[in-house]
Design an enzyme around this catalytic site. Structure first.
Site, mmCIF file in Angstrom:
data_model
loop_
_atom_site.group_PDB
_atom_site.id
_atom_site.type_symbol
_atom_site.label_atom_id
_atom_site.label_comp_id
_atom_site.label_asym_id
_atom_site.label_seq_id
_atom_site.Cartn_x
_atom_site.Cartn_y
_atom_site.Cartn_z
ATOM 1 N N CYS A 100 36.237 48.065 44.412
ATOM 2 C CA CYS A 100 37.630 48.405 44.086
ATOM 3 C C CYS A 100 37.722 49.611 43.166
ATOM 4 O O CYS A 100 38.048 50.714 43.597
ATOM 5 C CB CYS A 100 38.334 47.201 43.451
ATOM 6 N N ASP A 139 35.462 35.868 60.860
ATOM 7 C CA ASP A 139 34.600 36.925 60.338
ATOM 8 C C ASP A 139 33.578 37.273 61.419
ATOM 9 O O ASP A 139 33.092 36.388 62.134
ATOM 10 C CB ASP A 139 33.883 36.487 59.058
ATOM 11 N N THR A 157 42.488 47.572 50.786
ATOM 12 C CA THR A 157 42.946 48.738 50.037
ATOM 13 C C THR A 157 42.854 49.994 50.893
ATOM 14 O O THR A 157 41.788 50.306 51.435
ATOM 15 C CB THR A 157 42.101 48.923 48.765
ATOM 16 N N ARG A 177 27.731 45.075 45.875
ATOM 17 C CA ARG A 177 28.233 46.282 46.541
ATOM 18 C C ARG A 177 28.552 47.378 45.523
ATOM 19 O O ARG A 177 29.247 47.151 44.536
ATOM 20 C CB ARG A 177 29.496 45.955 47.355
ATOM 21 N N THR A 231 37.156 48.055 52.569
ATOM 22 C CA THR A 231 37.407 49.471 52.879
ATOM 23 C C THR A 231 36.553 50.316 51.933
ATOM 24 O O THR A 231 37.019 50.737 50.877
ATOM 25 C CB THR A 231 38.902 49.824 52.722
ATOM 26 N N VAL A 251 37.804 38.174 49.073
ATOM 27 C CA VAL A 251 39.264 38.105 49.149
ATOM 28 C C VAL A 251 39.713 37.146 50.244
ATOM 29 O O VAL A 251 40.543 36.261 50.021
ATOM 30 C CB VAL A 251 39.867 39.510 49.396
#
Length: 454
Positions: A265, A40, A125, A336, A90, A22
């Site tokens: 997500c 980062d 999120t 992930r 998150t 993102v």
């Protein structure tokens, strides 16, 4: 609006914290119209970018080489910025509760480098309330500034779809929100610099947070329904794909398909919402039921792979299964929370060895996270079953004839090395588990495949 004009005229800078799937596209896109610092904490990741290697495959190596964005792992450069975007992951903990450590740590880092008159916008999120109730106090404590007075905050949920080359940052309507009307307008104008599809001004930060978390929860529930239908129809001997094609002729039938639901997500966000619901005294029924179904699909696929092997007279224990694809979705290197790992782990419980082929997956992340090494297609031979788990474009060019060549040839469990092998000589078939239906079912069965799909 003064901050917007200063950014547009390159008198003030934008920072993006978190350069993943993102954050990287955000930083690259904003750098085309403004001065940008991309930060980062991973020195290794940033080093790859500085060497012109896009490990996310989201923007491309050449684009990274040409960007004017300052990409860094040194937080001191954040002090030079006034408009901060937080795009860190998150995830969830092992007990399915939200893991807010990345967003909390990012807030601490920003707080240490926050200056008067700044705006901080969160894209990660979260459940409703995190931005104002958790992040703002951290920013205040670390900076010594007062939220809503010395600095403003907002929330703009990320809608980037990893691996999707059509629905990009610029072409998806951006939901934005702010702590007050002034910050809302500034945030909206800044995002309008890059989002050509326009922005939607949410009524409040909590509304924007809630909108994001239900987008993926809705999709999760619909896929869970399809997975449940697949389980039912499988027991009835009915082809689910054929059923969906027939039902899809109705104008208002929703176009969802069964499959593995992982990633950062859809497989995660619903747990954020149900966690918050539990805090206020409500126990989710539909959302958690959908999550239960989707979380169990890896095991379900593995069980049906074993059943298919038994039907094909294959010895299960000690057999070898080739697994094609291990990322959480097609044409994306992200591993992930991939549910393909659930299939592999379940097959191991039956004493089955797996060999994984994936031309897209991030090899280093796969090894560091799961301890799994990848194989090339050319290295695969003597398998007892093939599981096509992820429909990468590269796999769609593989022919059924090519798959047959990598199977072992055994008669009554023993390799035949003396005679020419013909399908008709064998009571055991070629086992093919085609989760997303890449191949034609009838063609596969005509070629002596024991074929199964969701």
């Amino acid at each position: 609006m003064n901050l917007y004009n200063s950014i547009k005229n390159k008198k003030e800078k934008i920072s993006v914290t978190g350069l993943g799937y993102v954050g990287l596209p955000l930083a690259i896109s904003f750098a085309k119209v403004a001065d940008v610092v991309g930060f980062d904490i991973s020195k290794e990741k940033v080093s790859q970018y500085l060497n012109g290697i896009d490990i996310t495959k989201e923007v491309g190596d050449e684009t990274i080489k040409q960007t004017t964005a300052l990409l860094t792992w040194e937080e001191k450069y954040l002090k030079d910025c006034k408009f901060h975007i937080v795009a860190v992951p998150t995830p969830i903990n092992a007990d399915k509760t939200p893991d807010l450590k990345p967003v909390i740590n990012a807030s601490k880092t920003l707080g240490r480098n926050l200056t008067n008159g700044s705006i901080v916008v969160y894209e990660s999120t979260v459940y409703p309330g995190v931005t104002e109730d958790i992040c703002v106090p951290i920013l205040e404590q670390e900076s010594g500034l007062k939220g809503g007075v010395d600095f403003k905050v907002g929330y703009s949920p990320e809608r980037i779809n990893p691996g999707d080359k059509v629905h990009r940052l610029e072409s998806i309507v951006k939901v934005v929100s702010g702590i007050d009307e002034e910050s809302l307008e500034t945030i909206a104008k800044v995002y309008e610099l890059v989002v050509k599809a326009g922005v939607y001004r949410a009524k409040s930060i909590k509304v924007a947070e809630a909108a994001k978390v239900i987008e993926n929860s809705q999709r999760d529930i619909n896929i869970a329904f399809m997975n449940e239908l697949s389980i039912i129809f499988n027991k009835m001997g009915i082809d689910t794909k054929a059923v969906l094609e027939a039902a899809g002729t109705k104008w208002n039938f929703l176009n969802f398909n069964p499959g593995l639901v992982g990633g950062h997500c859809i497989g995660v966000d619903p747990y954020y919402l149900t966690y918050k619901a539990e805090q206020i005294g409500y126990h989710s029924q539909i959302i958690l039921a959908g999550r239960k179904i989707n979380d169990d699909m890896g095991k379900y696929v593995a069980e049906n792979a074993v059943k298919s092997m038994i039907k094909a007279d294959k010895q299960v224990k000690g057999s070898t299964v080739a697994v094609f694809g291990i990322t959480f979705k097609e044409n994306c290197p992200d591993v992930r929370n991939t549910k393909v790992v659930d299939i592999i782990n379940e097959l191991k419980e039956y004493g089955i060895e797996t060999k994984v082929i994936d031309p897209v997956a991030d090899k280093d992340e796969l090894w560091n996270t799961y301890g799994i090494e990848l194989c090339n297609f050319e290295e695969i031979s003597d398998i007892d079953a093939a599981v096509f788990a992820v429909p990468h474009n590269e796999f769609k060019s593989i022919r059924l004839e090519d798959i047959k060549k990598i199977f072992n040839q055994r008669w009554n469990g023993h390799r035949d090395t003396t005679t020419e092998v013909h399908d008709s000589n064998f009571n055991n078939k070629y086992v093919l588990i085609d989760i997303k239906g890449i191949f034609d079912k009838k063609e596969a069965e005509d070629m002596n495949f024991q074929y199964w799909r969701l």
